[in-house]
Design an enzyme around this catalytic site. Structure first.
Site, PDB file in Angstrom:
ATOM      1  N   ASP A   1      -2.485  10.202   6.106  1.00 33.80           N
ATOM      2  CA  ASP A   1      -2.049   8.905   5.587  1.00 33.80           C
ATOM      3  C   ASP A   1      -2.271   8.906   4.076  1.00 33.80           C
ATOM      4  OD1 ASP A   1      -2.089   6.166   4.771  1.00 33.80           O
ATOM      5  OD2 ASP A   1      -2.519   5.558   6.834  1.00 33.80           O
TER       6      ASP A   1
ATOM      7  N   SER B   1      -2.235  -1.699   8.718  1.00 32.58           N
ATOM      8  CA  SER B   1      -2.415  -1.700   7.270  1.00 32.58           C
ATOM      9  C   SER B   1      -2.836  -3.085   6.778  1.00 32.58           C
ATOM     10  CB  SER B   1      -1.129  -1.201   6.610  1.00 32.58           C
ATOM     11  OG  SER B   1      -1.370  -0.851   5.278  1.00 32.58           O
TER      12      SER B   1
ATOM     13  N   HIS C   1       1.269   7.222   7.484  1.00 36.90           N
ATOM     14  CA  HIS C   1       1.032   5.777   7.505  1.00 36.90           C
ATOM     15  C   HIS C   1       2.120   4.984   8.243  1.00 36.90           C
ATOM     16  CE1 HIS C   1      -1.162   2.307   6.052  1.00 36.90           C
ATOM     17  NE2 HIS C   1      -0.084   1.772   5.518  1.00 36.90           N
TER      18      HIS C   1
END
Ligand SMILES: N[C@@H](CCC(=O)N[C@@H](CS)C(=O)NCC(=O)O)C(=O)O
Length: 281
Positions: free
Chosen positions: A226, A148, A259
């Site tokens: 996600d 991320s 995620h």
């Protein structure tokens, strides 16, 4: 001087947590190192992991499940905290996606952030030298990966320093921070309103300006469930930038995964093997 906070035997290697006064951030910085069993007898390649928003130097070591594979491949793992802490800057702890826990692996140029938020120089230079000077690490065999915000960090640090980082991969990276709300918030505060300065920290923009920087390829895994995929991560921007730059990219899209670290740990084995093959050549 590196201060040991704690250490634990793990897959015949050593999991350690450390603290060091940083010249770059002007504050004590914590970081974690996993030394594989091979490091008892010889220097080994090093793989830096950069974590995402809200994470610390512990998150990856606790949740990533990487030590088993690092022990098999003889790779040292290093993970820094995601920002300086206790900066005393007003508002720095008010949001989860900016300030403390959200250093974005850049050097802030704007007050009040610029005194302490220097995560780029801290990771690329200071922490790397700390590792080379204090651990059995091979200085010319270093890779980087992340998740991320840390995926953005891994891609941008590698693209800006291909002489330092021989291999790069990412889980669900922010690929075009100058075009998403997380990036816009961070960059406008840390770097100011001149959006040209943002492009020097935007993986897709950096890639477009290069020609095959990593001939051995880049690996990215992305979950299709996600929740940040279409608003913050935008992997298609990086995919088309790689195409324009003739950069080999393996971008795997996985149905059902979201995620978090359940997704990351599922594909951890592949990432360690990917880096090991390049770093051991
Ligand atoms: N806003 C939420 C989500 C933040 C989030 O998803 N952070 C990701 C990186 S962008 C992460 O890795 N969190 C740590 C974890 O899942 O353990 C929170 O504060 O927990």
């Amino acid at each position: 001087m590196v201060e040991l906070i704690s250490q634990h035997v793990c897959f015949d290697g050593v999991q350690g947590f450390y603290k060091q006064q940083s010249k770059e951030t002007g504050l004590p910085m914590t970081f974690s190192v996993y030394q594989p069993p091979q490091a008892k007898h010889k220097k080994v390649p090093v793989l830096f992991y950069l974590a995402g928003l809200t994470c610390t130097e512990e998150t990856f070591m606790i949740k990533g499940g990487a030590q088993r594979y690092a022990a098999e491949h003889g790779i040292m793992l290093v993970s820094p905290d995601t920002s300086p802490r206790r900066t005393g800057i007003k508002g720095a702890s008010d949001s989860w996606d900016f300030g403390h826990g959200a250093g974005f692996y850049i050097d802030a140029t704007q007050a009040p952030w610029s005194d302490h938020f220097r995560m780029y120089s801290y990771v690329v230079h200071e922490l790397r030298n700390t590792i080379i000077n204090n651990f059995p690490a091979l200085a010319d065999r270093i890779g980087v990966f992340g998740h991320s915000m840390g995926g953005h960090g891994a891609l941008t640090l590698a693209l800006k320093n291909p002489d330092i980082y021989k291999s790069v991969s990412a889980f669900a990276p922010i690929t075009a921070p100058s075009q998403c709300p997380w990036g816009e918030k961070a960059f406008s505060n840390y770097l100011g309103s001149d959006q040209n300065s943002w492009l020097d920290h935007d993986a897709s923009a950096l890639m477009r300006a290069r020609k095959t920087p990593f001939p051995q390829g880049i690996l990215i895994d992305q979950g299709l469930d996600d929740q940040y995929l279409d608003t913050e991560l935008l992997p298609h921007h990086f995919e088309s930038a790689c195409w324009a730059a003739e950069q080999p990219l393996t971008l795997r899209r996985h149905r059902g995964y979201d995620h978090n670290y359940y997704f990351i740990s599922t594909f951890m084995q592949d990432h360690i093997a990917f880096h090991s093959e390049i770093l051991h050549k």
